[in-house]
Structures are given as structure tokens and as C-alpha cells.
Design a protein around this motif. Structure first.
Motif, PDB file in Angstrom:
ATOM      1  N   LEU A 124       4.696  -1.259  15.078  1.00 37.28           N
ATOM      2  CA  LEU A 124       3.804  -1.516  16.200  1.00 37.28           C
ATOM      3  C   LEU A 124       2.569  -2.229  15.692  1.00 37.28           C
ATOM      4  O   LEU A 124       2.017  -1.856  14.651  1.00 37.28           O
ATOM      5  N   GLU A 125       2.169  -3.245  16.418  1.00 37.36           N
ATOM      6  CA  GLU A 125       0.963  -3.977  16.043  1.00 37.36           C
ATOM      7  C   GLU A 125       0.150  -4.266  17.292  1.00 37.36           C
ATOM      8  O   GLU A 125       0.674  -4.728  18.310  1.00 37.36           O
ATOM      9  N   VAL A 126      -1.142  -3.964  17.222  1.00 37.89           N
ATOM     10  CA  VAL A 126      -2.075  -4.234  18.315  1.00 37.89           C
ATOM     11  C   VAL A 126      -3.255  -4.978  17.721  1.00 37.89           C
ATOM     12  O   VAL A 126      -3.787  -4.582  16.673  1.00 37.89           O
ATOM     13  N   GLY A 127      -3.650  -6.048  18.380  1.00 39.39           N
ATOM     14  CA  GLY A 127      -4.744  -6.826  17.820  1.00 39.39           C
ATOM     15  C   GLY A 127      -5.584  -7.497  18.876  1.00 39.39           C
ATOM     16  O   GLY A 127      -5.161  -7.718  20.012  1.00 39.39           O
ATOM     17  N   ALA A 128      -6.798  -7.831  18.483  1.00 39.22           N
ATOM     18  CA  ALA A 128      -7.716  -8.584  19.335  1.00 39.22           C
ATOM     19  C   ALA A 128      -8.580  -9.447  18.433  1.00 39.22           C
ATOM     20  O   ALA A 128      -8.992  -9.012  17.351  1.00 39.22           O
ATOM     21  N   ASP A 129      -8.804 -10.677  18.860  1.00 36.37           N
ATOM     22  CA  ASP A 129      -9.729 -11.516  18.108  1.00 36.37           C
ATOM     23  C   ASP A 129     -10.488 -12.420  19.063  1.00 36.37           C
ATOM     24  O   ASP A 129      -9.971 -12.830  20.109  1.00 36.37           O
ATOM     25  N   VAL A 130     -11.690 -12.721  18.690  1.00 37.34           N
ATOM     26  CA  VAL A 130     -12.552 -13.578  19.486  1.00 37.34           C
ATOM     27  C   VAL A 130     -13.191 -14.592  18.549  1.00 37.34           C
ATOM     28  O   VAL A 130     -13.560 -14.261  17.416  1.00 37.34           O
ATOM     29  N   SER A 131     -13.272 -15.833  19.001  1.00 45.99           N
ATOM     30  CA  SER A 131     -13.846 -16.879  18.158  1.00 45.99           C
ATOM     31  C   SER A 131     -14.693 -17.818  19.002  1.00 45.99           C
ATOM     32  O   SER A 131     -14.473 -17.968  20.213  1.00 45.99           O
ATOM     33  N   ASN A 187      -7.166  -5.530  13.908  1.00 44.56           N
ATOM     34  CA  ASN A 187      -5.710  -5.441  13.872  1.00 44.56           C
ATOM     35  C   ASN A 187      -5.297  -4.031  13.459  1.00 44.56           C
ATOM     36  O   ASN A 187      -5.789  -3.496  12.473  1.00 44.56           O
ATOM     37  N   TYR A 188      -4.371  -3.455  14.235  1.00 46.67           N
ATOM     38  CA  TYR A 188      -3.818  -2.132  13.942  1.00 46.67           C
ATOM     39  C   TYR A 188      -2.329  -2.301  13.696  1.00 46.67           C
ATOM     40  O   TYR A 188      -1.599  -2.884  14.511  1.00 46.67           O
ATOM     41  N   GLN A 189      -1.841  -1.786  12.544  1.00 43.54           N
ATOM     42  CA  GLN A 189      -0.435  -1.883  12.186  1.00 43.54           C
ATOM     43  C   GLN A 189       0.103  -0.492  11.859  1.00 43.54           C
ATOM     44  O   GLN A 189      -0.502   0.238  11.075  1.00 43.54           O
ATOM     45  N   ARG A 190       1.245  -0.182  12.456  1.00 47.55           N
ATOM     46  CA  ARG A 190       1.908   1.088  12.161  1.00 47.55           C
ATOM     47  C   ARG A 190       3.307   0.796  11.652  1.00 47.55           C
ATOM     48  O   ARG A 190       4.137   0.208  12.340  1.00 47.55           O
ATOM     49  N   ARG A 191       3.549   1.204  10.396  1.00 46.44           N
ATOM     50  CA  ARG A 191       4.858   1.062   9.755  1.00 46.44           C
ATOM     51  C   ARG A 191       5.274   2.429   9.217  1.00 46.44           C
ATOM     52  O   ARG A 191       4.431   3.320   9.059  1.00 46.44           O
ATOM     53  N   PRO A 192       6.548   2.620   8.904  1.00 41.55           N
ATOM     54  CA  PRO A 192       6.979   3.911   8.362  1.00 41.55           C
ATOM     55  C   PRO A 192       6.313   4.256   7.037  1.00 41.55           C
ATOM     56  O   PRO A 192       6.118   5.435   6.731  1.00 41.55           O
ATOM     57  N   ASP A 193       5.964   3.248   6.238  1.00 43.69           N
ATOM     58  CA  ASP A 193       5.378   3.536   4.937  1.00 43.69           C
ATOM     59  C   ASP A 193       3.869   3.712   4.989  1.00 43.69           C
ATOM     60  O   ASP A 193       3.286   4.355   4.123  1.00 43.69           O
ATOM     61  N   TYR A 194       3.218   3.140   5.987  1.00 45.49           N
ATOM     62  CA  TYR A 194       1.760   3.280   6.076  1.00 45.49           C
ATOM     63  C   TYR A 194       1.292   2.897   7.467  1.00 45.49           C
ATOM     64  O   TYR A 194       1.993   2.260   8.249  1.00 45.49           O
ATOM     65  N   THR A 195       0.077   3.321   7.769  1.00 46.79           N
ATOM     66  CA  THR A 195      -0.652   2.860   8.949  1.00 46.79           C
ATOM     67  C   THR A 195      -1.929   2.213   8.441  1.00 46.79           C
ATOM     68  O   THR A 195      -2.605   2.767   7.559  1.00 46.79           O
ATOM     69  N   ARG A 196      -2.260   1.068   9.000  1.00 46.90           N
ATOM     70  CA  ARG A 196      -3.394   0.314   8.459  1.00 46.90           C
ATOM     71  C   ARG A 196      -4.172  -0.326   9.597  1.00 46.90           C
ATOM     72  O   ARG A 196      -3.609  -0.778  10.592  1.00 46.90           O
ATOM     73  N   THR A 197      -5.497  -0.349   9.449  1.00 45.21           N
ATOM     74  CA  THR A 197      -6.357  -1.097  10.368  1.00 45.21           C
ATOM     75  C   THR A 197      -7.173  -2.095   9.552  1.00 45.21           C
ATOM     76  O   THR A 197      -7.599  -1.807   8.427  1.00 45.21           O
ATOM     77  N   ILE A 217     -12.645  -5.203   6.288  1.00 40.65           N
ATOM     78  CA  ILE A 217     -12.638  -3.771   5.978  1.00 40.65           C
ATOM     79  C   ILE A 217     -11.239  -3.250   6.268  1.00 40.65           C
ATOM     80  O   ILE A 217     -10.764  -3.319   7.408  1.00 40.65           O
ATOM     81  N   ILE A 218     -10.568  -2.738   5.236  1.00 44.17           N
ATOM     82  CA  ILE A 218      -9.189  -2.275   5.353  1.00 44.17           C
ATOM     83  C   ILE A 218      -9.167  -0.756   5.219  1.00 44.17           C
ATOM     84  O   ILE A 218      -9.653  -0.202   4.227  1.00 44.17           O
ATOM     85  N   ASN A 219      -8.613  -0.115   6.223  1.00 43.47           N
ATOM     86  CA  ASN A 219      -8.514   1.345   6.219  1.00 43.47           C
ATOM     87  C   ASN A 219      -7.044   1.736   6.309  1.00 43.47           C
ATOM     88  O   ASN A 219      -6.309   1.225   7.153  1.00 43.47           O
ATOM     89  N   VAL A 220      -6.619   2.623   5.407  1.00 46.84           N
ATOM     90  CA  VAL A 220      -5.235   3.105   5.397  1.00 46.84           C
ATOM     91  C   VAL A 220      -5.271   4.608   5.673  1.00 46.84           C
ATOM     92  O   VAL A 220      -5.304   5.426   4.748  1.00 46.84           O
ATOM     93  N   PRO A 221      -5.247   5.020   6.957  1.00 51.08           N
ATOM     94  CA  PRO A 221      -5.346   6.445   7.280  1.00 51.08           C
ATOM     95  C   PRO A 221      -4.075   7.240   6.985  1.00 51.08           C
ATOM     96  O   PRO A 221      -4.123   8.460   6.869  1.00 51.08           O
ATOM     97  N   PHE A 222      -2.938   6.540   6.887  1.00 47.29           N
ATOM     98  CA  PHE A 222      -1.679   7.251   6.621  1.00 47.29           C
ATOM     99  C   PHE A 222      -0.881   6.496   5.568  1.00 47.29           C
ATOM    100  O   PHE A 222      -0.707   5.278   5.635  1.00 47.29           O
ATOM    101  N   LEU A 223      -0.365   7.243   4.575  1.00 50.35           N
ATOM    102  CA  LEU A 223       0.514   6.692   3.554  1.00 50.35           C
ATOM    103  C   LEU A 223       1.668   7.666   3.388  1.00 50.35           C
ATOM    104  O   LEU A 223       1.459   8.860   3.134  1.00 50.35           O
ATOM    105  N   ASP A 224       2.880   7.169   3.564  1.00 52.77           N
ATOM    106  CA  ASP A 224       4.055   8.028   3.482  1.00 52.77           C
ATOM    107  C   ASP A 224       4.100   8.735   2.126  1.00 52.77           C
ATOM    108  O   ASP A 224       4.006   8.088   1.077  1.00 52.77           O
ATOM    109  N   PRO A 225       4.202  10.070   2.090  1.00 49.26           N
ATOM    110  CA  PRO A 225       4.179  10.806   0.812  1.00 49.26           C
ATOM    111  C   PRO A 225       5.239  10.345  -0.172  1.00 49.26           C
ATOM    112  O   PRO A 225       4.980  10.231  -1.373  1.00 49.26           O
TER     113      PRO A 225
END
Length: 760
Positions: A409-416, A446-456, A483-491
Motif C-alpha cells: 500500500l502506498e499513499v502520497g501527496a506532493d505540492v510544488s 509518502n507512506y509505504q507499507r510492505r511485509p518487510d517494513y513500513t516507512r514514511t 526525513i525517513i521514519n521506519v516504524p515497523f521492521l519485520d522481526p
């Protein structure tokens, strides 16, 4: 059907007594004249081939039945190519055209002969043999210019002449010189000057294949009466008034004539008249800053071209027409002709809204996406382009064999905001007009959710773009913050990378970088046949932050510095992309690409940020491997649940042969080679360190894939399906890496790639 097309008799529709033109050959010994140049003057060519031998389009035509009233037969004949029947008249015209061309290249004693060879009962081959003889060269170049002011202009610029002693006596060089001198003269104020005033006289009576050449510039011929005219010096032209007609409607102007122009209000700005309708929707300086034509200045053709380009680039106008009107019975103090400049500007739509629901493909992985886009071309009344995009996408990825598919799943927004000038605290108007600079301000989430990690990822950027010529453009981004945040990392994944330096790529990071890109593109026109493309990028991150943070933080027990509790990245990255496109004819073309890139983390970083690393495989890379499934080096992931292989260095070479078939359908054959490598060891055991770049083994780790593809060209976009086959797999044991022709292929040796657009 394919075998029927291949085997279909090529002379099926060749009438009795006629011959199929099977082949045309040129035998040429003329220096500095290529066969490609000579082929342009052949008036009858054989049927087009693809893959070098297959007359596919003739075969399609021959598949049609005798009854040309049937719809299917009509369709086959329309998409196919009827047989080219040998024509004696066209052969003779070719002889004449080749002879004239060689004469124009300076081969005045050239002889062109032809031979017609009957190769079968209904096929002939035509061979043109060229004996060029001696080439003529320029002995000396004289000038005959009676107009004093014109003479000074020409003599002041003779160092750039295409002609001169020892140069070939070539008609194309003479025409090139006419164009050059004409543009130089028109740029010096001579609005009425045309290249027809320039001609040449040549004396070839020296008998040693040398020519005394004379460049002549005639005076202006002025009509006086029916039986009388006069030769006078050419006159310069000076601009009297400049009129901008904003909101010009050509249809209404023709219908209403003078009454139409009475509806406009007038504003004077920088000595220019700005005429507009109900209101002026943008600041007047938008026009003036994009203008090179001002009252009191001499006429210049370059000024007109630059003004046209600058106004077109603003995006406020869909139609721009610059014309000049001679002011009757008026001259300036020097006796120069006066011109009024009228710049007609038809408006384009200022705002647009777009909703899209689409199928997506990210390097072979299919999904669906929805997006909304709002665009305003005059956001702050200065021609600024405001662009807002919202997007959400879900993608079904294909993991290794035997593993269930999964969704991302990917959700994003950008303005220029694109500003048509440099946003700097000082004035650089001369730079603005010369290089057409722009400033881009952007902010993205940008928000990305993958089985191995979740990243914003949150990104902010300022960039400056400018063009130094028609083919060269630059982009400088003095500041970009991510700024990269990885709130979830598959154990399980975290355990697997714990003892490698890859774990640093999946930590929270702050990236503060500066980058520069240089691009050279010879494709100034979509119809350009052969062209080069070159792009070089360099990026550095963390140096300024490191200098600032070092004043109060030395890293301590952590071994790295932080700002606002986040570790910042420090690295340098650079890559180049070189491409060449060669169109053989309207059916066949070749495309080549070489990509080389490397990134090196240092100082405060143990590894490159994940989003800055290179990967290989997929629809725009080495197509025999899924995206992120190749490398690094000869590394092989055992029983992967998904592909996620990245590295610090990438080398890739691609070659593709493209050919048009029928309707929208095109075909292709391709070869891809390359890999990715790490610049630092990822494991402590050197025997297992197969992914690190080593000069004595990297060439043994090159992956090779070949394949074929089908494309649908809808003009606005190209839908592409490619099938790649592994030919050499570096992840296999040495001695077993060659696959094709060595062992039977398996399903895992192939990869399908769906994509939009050409790969390069």
C-alpha cells in the motif's frame, strides 16, 4: 499464421512480364560520401525488411486474397506493403539524382553506372556503381559586396566561415554559409534582408581540380515603375513601438476587424503597449521579463526567437505570434526604416483538475491506483505553476516461486510551485533572459507499507533549472531535506540483516543533500532520426550538518551524531546515463544505453540510505530478472519471500532493436547486461562476501539477459510487454552460469515485464 507469413511466396502479386525489385546495392569509392547519404537519392527501393531479411509487410500484403472487395483482404493490404516492381524510368532517375548529388559534393567528373541482374524468373537486383573521379577544392575565396555597411559585417565574421582555401567545393557548404551570413546580417538590424541576395560565382578553369570562388551580395532592388527599378543599399530597421495583444482571438479579429481592437484597454509598461480585454490576469512584468524586443532597438532575428521561446515557456499562452509592420513614411534620425512589433497572445486554460483511476506497473508488478491532480498556471499572477497531487496505490507483487503473493500500500501527496525565474536575493535579469531559469519549490509526503517494513518519507526541496543552449540543460538543488521514519521492521527480516551493514539502511534517517544534474539531449525535434542523450548527476549529503553538529556532539558511545534525535546521513553519489538512438528507416531503429553509478557512505553513515541505493532487474533494467532480484554480485537469496536486493554501485549496458509491424503494434529484440555491487563488505566472512565489488572478479559476475517484446504505440504513450530470458546468471556456481543453449530453460529463467513507455 506466423509460419504462413514467413513462407508466403514474395512474387504472388508480381504480374507476368514484371519483376520484383529484390535488392538495391551501391558500390561507392567516393571519399567523404557515405552510402547512407547516397541512399537518399535512390528513387526506387526494395520492400522494407525487418530483422535484416524478413519482408514482413510484403508477406502481410501477399496473405490477402485475390478478391480485394472483401474487408479482411482490404485490411491486410492496408497494413501491408505491395510489391515494389522494377521500373526502368525510376532507375534512370536514380542515376541522374546520384550524379547531381556527387556534382554538388564537388565530384564533377563522377560517373554513375547501373547493372540489372535477374536473380530468378520474377526477381531482379539493381547495382549502382560510382566512379567519383577527382574532387574539386576551393583555391581561394573572394568577396564582392558593394554595400559598405554589409561588407563590414561580413568581413568582421569571416573566421566562422564554412568556406575557404583547401575546403571541398561543396554545394551544402555554400548554402550553410548563405544561412550563416543571412542570420548575422538580420541580427544586425536588416529586417528585409534575405538569403536570396547572396549567391556565388565559381571559376573552375584552373585545370588542377581547384576552383576560384566568389561570394557576391547584391544590393536591394527597389521598384520604381513598371519598366524601371533601382539598386540601393540595404536599410536597417529600428523598432518604433511594441504591442502585446493579450487574449488575442484570430477568428474574431478577422470577422470584426478594426472594431475588435477597440475593445482592448492599454497599459504602458517599460515603454511597451500591453493591450488586454476585461482584465490583465497577471503582472505586466511577466511579459517584459520574457521579452527581447524593445522600442528604439535595431531589429534582431535572435531577439525574436528568444522572445518566442520565453513566452512559450510561461505556459499562460497556447498560441504566440510575433509579427512586424513597416511604419510608412517614417524613419529614425539615421534614416533607418521603422517597424511596429505586434505580439499576439492567445490564452490557454489557467486551471485544470484531473481525476484518474488506473492500472499500474512498477517494474512488472501489477496494481491499481487512484489520483487527483490540481494545476494552476498563474498561482501568484506571475506565471507561477502550482501543482498539487494526491495518490493512493495498491500493488500485488510477485515473490519467489511457491510463496503467496502479497499486497503493498502506498499513499502520497506532493505540492510544488514552479517560478519562471531564479528565486534569489539579488537581481540577475541578464541571466534570466539568456538561460530561461526556473525555481522549483516542492514538498512531499509518502507512506509505504510492505511485509518487510513500513516507512514514511517527508521531503522538501528547492531546485534551480536553466538551459544554456537548445540541447543543454542544468539543474542545481542547493538544498533537499528528507526525513525517513521506519516504524515497523519485520522481526524475521531484522534478524537476517542484524549482522550485516544493511541494517543501517532500515533505520530512521535524516538526509540533507545538495545535487547537480547536467543533461545533453540532441533530440530537439521529435522527428530527429539519430541522436545522443547524456545525463550526469552528482549528489552530496551531510557535510554541512556534520560541520555544525560537531560543535556540540562528537558521536560519543553511539559512534554517530544525531540532530533532533535522528541520525543524519553522510555520503557522496554520482552516476551517468548515456544513450544513442539510430533510426535506420521508418520501420527499423536501434537504441543503446550505458549506465554507471556509485554511491559511497562515510563519516556519520555506515550504509547508504535505502531510497538512495541502486537496484537492478525489472521493466527498465535487466528484464530477465524481476525488480530488485539481481545481485549484488553473485549473491543468491535462498528461499526469498520477496525480492529486496540493493547495493551501492551499478553497471548496466542495454541494446534494443525495434521494428514496426502493423497498426499500433511494434516488436523488439533486446540484450541487457550488468549487475549491482556493494562497496563495503556486508558480512565478516570473506568467503561469503560475494556481493562486494572486486576489480579481479566483477566481470565474472555480469548478468546477461536476452528477450523480445511487443509494444502498442498510441502516440501519447506506449504500452509495453517484454519477455526476458536469463542467458548468464552470476548467482549460479562458477562453470554453470551460462544457461541458454547449455541446459533446458525453466519457468524461473524467464520474466514478463509490463510497462508504460520505452525502457530507454
Amino acid at each position: 499464421m506466423l509460419f504462413s507469413i514467413i513462407g508466403c511466396r514474395s512474387t504472388k502479386y508480381v504480374p507476368e512480364g514484371s519483376y520484383l525489385l529484390n535488392k538495391v546495392e551501391i558500390e561507392n569509392t567516393a571519399k567523404d560520401v557515405s552510402k547512407e547519404e547516397l541512399k537518399r537519392y535512390i528513387r526506387q527501393k526494395e520492400n522494407i525488411k525487418i530483422i535484416g531479411f524478413w519482408r514482413f509487410h510484403l508477406s502481410m500484403y501477399n496473405l490477402s486474397g485475390r478478391d480485394d472487395s472483401k474487408g479482411f483482404n482490404k485490411w491486410l493490404r492496408r497494413i501491408g506493403e505491395e510489391p515494389v516492381l522494377y521500373d526502368e524510368v525510376l532507375k534512370q532517375k536514380t542515376n541522374e539524382q546520384l550524379g547531381l548529388f556527387l556534382n554538388n559534393k564537388g565530384y564533377y567528373n563522377a560517373e554513375v553506372t547501373d547493372t540489372v541482374i535477374v536473380t530468378s524468373s520474377k526477381k531482379v537486383k539493381v547495382k549502382y556503381s560510382i566512379n567519383p573521379g577527382e574532387r574539386y577544392f576551393i583555391n581561394k575565396l573572394d568577396y564582392r559586396i558593394e554595400d559598405d555597411s554589409i561588407r563590414k559585417l561580413v568581413f568582421a565574421d569571416t573566421l566562422r566561415t564554412a568556406l575557404g582555401e583547401g575546403k571541398p567545393f561543396d554545394a551544402s557548404l555554400h548554402d550553410q554559409e548563405r544561412e550563416r551570413i543571412t542570420r548575422n546580417i538580420r541580427n544586425s538590424g536588416y529586417y528585409n534582408f534575405r538569403k536570396d541576395y547572396i549567391y556565388f560565382l565559381a571559376d573552375s578553369a584552373l585545370n588542377d581540380y581547384k576552383v576560384n570562388d566568389s561570394l557576391i551580395i547584391a544590393k536591394n532592388r527597389v521598384y520604381i515603375s513598371k519598366d524601371r527599378d533601382s539598386l540601393v543599399d540595404h536599410r536597417k530597421s529600428r523598432i518604433k513601438d511594441v504591442y502585446f495583444l493579450v487574449g488575442f482571438d484570430a477568428k474574431k479579429a478577422l470577422e470584426e476587424k478594426e472594431q475588435y481592437f477597440n475593445q482592448f484597454d492599454t497599459l504602458m509598461y517599460s515603454d511597451c503597449h500591453i493591450l488586454y480585454g476585461k482584465s490583465l490576469n497577471f503582472r505586466a512584468d511577466v511579459l517584459i521579463n520574457s521579452n527581447y524586443i524593445f522600442p528604439g532597438e535595431l531589429y534582431s532575428e535572435d531577439a525574436v526567437s528568444k522572445t518566442q521561446n520565453l513566452l512559450s515557456d510561461i505556459q499562460l499562452f497556447r498560441f504566440i505570434n510575433i509579427r512586424f509592420k513597416v511604419v510608412e513614411n517614417e524613419t529614425d534620425e539615421e534614416g533607418n526604416q521603422l517597424l511596429d512589433c505586434i505580439i499576439q497572445l492567445s490564452p490557454s486554460k489557467i486551471q485544470s483538475y484531473t481525476f484518474e483511476i488506473e492500472g499500474t506497473n512498477s517494474s512488472g508488478n501489477l496494481g491499481a491506483a487512484g489520483s487527483f491532480r490540481y494545476k494552476h498556471k498563474n498561482a501568484v499572477r506571475g506565471g507561477e505553476v502550482f501543482d498539487l497531487r494526491l495518490r493512493t496505490a495498491s500493488e500485488t507483487q510477485s515473490p519467489a516461486e511457491g510463496v503467496d503473493r502479497f499486497n503493498t500500500l502506498e499513499v502520497g501527496a506532493d505540492v510544488s510551485l514552479l517560478i519562471p525565474k531564479f528565486l534569489v536575493p539579488f537581481r540577475i535579469e541578464s541571466f534570466r533572459k539568456k538561460y530561461n531559469p526556473k525555481t522549483s519549490l516542492s514538498l512531499a509526503y509518502n507512506y509505504q507499507r510492505r511485509p518487510d517494513y513500513t516507512r514514511t518519507i517527508v521531503n522538501g526541496r528547492i531546485a534551480y533549472n536553466w538551459r544554456s543552449s537548445a540541447m543543454v540543460s542544468h539543474q542545481l538543488s542547493p538544498f533537499e531535506l528528507s526525513i525517513i521514519n521506519v516504524p515497523f521492521l519485520d522481526p524475521e527480516f531484522a534478524d537476517r540483516i542484524e549482522d550485516t551493514y544493511l541494517k543501517y539502511s532500515y533505520e530512521d534517517q535524516l538526509i540533507s543533500s545538495t545535487s547537480y544534474s547536467f543533461m545533453y539531449n540532441e533530440q530537439v525535434s521529435p522527428k530527429q532520426l539519430n541522436y545522443w542523450f547524456f545525463q550526469a548527476n552528482v549528489e552530496a549529503s551531510g557535510n554541512v550538518l556534520n560541520g555544525i553538529v560537531s560543535m556540540w556532539d562528537d558521536g560519543g558511545s553511539k559512534g554517530y551524531k544525531e540532530i533532533f534525535g535522528i541520525r543524519f546521513s553522510q555520503y557522496i553519489k554520482s552516476d551517468i546515463d548515456i544513450r544513442y538512438h539510430h533510426n535506420v528507416n521508418e520501420i527499423n531503429s536501434f537504441a543503446y544505453r550505458v549506465f554507471m553509478g556509485a554511491a559511497y557512505p562515510y563519516g556519520n553513515s555506515q550504509a547508504m540510505p535505502f531510497i538512495k541505493q541502486y537496484f537492478s532487474g525489472g521493466a527498465n533494467s535487466i528484464r530477465a530478472w524481476p525488480v530488485r532480484a539481481l545481485g549484488p554480485g553473485s549473491y543468491k537469496e535462498e528461499n526469498p519471500t520477496y525480492y529486496n536486493q540493493t547495493a551501492d554501485m551499478k553497471l548496466e549496458v542495454n541494446a534494443e532493436y525495434r521494428f514496426k509491424l502493423f497498426w499500433l503494434l511494434e516488436g523488439a529484440f533486446f540484450v541487457d547486461a550488468g549487475n549491482i555491487w556493494n562497496l563495503r563488505s556486508v558480512v565478516e566472512n570473506q568467503d561469503e562476501d560475494v556481493g562486494t565489488f572486486k576489480i579481479n572478479r566483477f566481470y565474472k559476475q555480469i548478468a546477461i539477459g536476452i528477450g523480445t517484446g511487443a509494444r502498442l504505440d498510441f502516440n501519447y504513450f506506449v504500452f509495453r510487454l517484454d519477455l526476458g530470458v536469463k542467458t548468464r546468471d552470476p548467482s549460479l556456481p562458477e562453470g554453470q552460469r551460462w544457461i541458454l543453449g547449455v541446459r533446458p530453460l525453466t519457468w524461473s529463467d524467464t520474466a514478463f515485464n509490463f510497462a508504460i513507455g520505452y525502457p530507454f
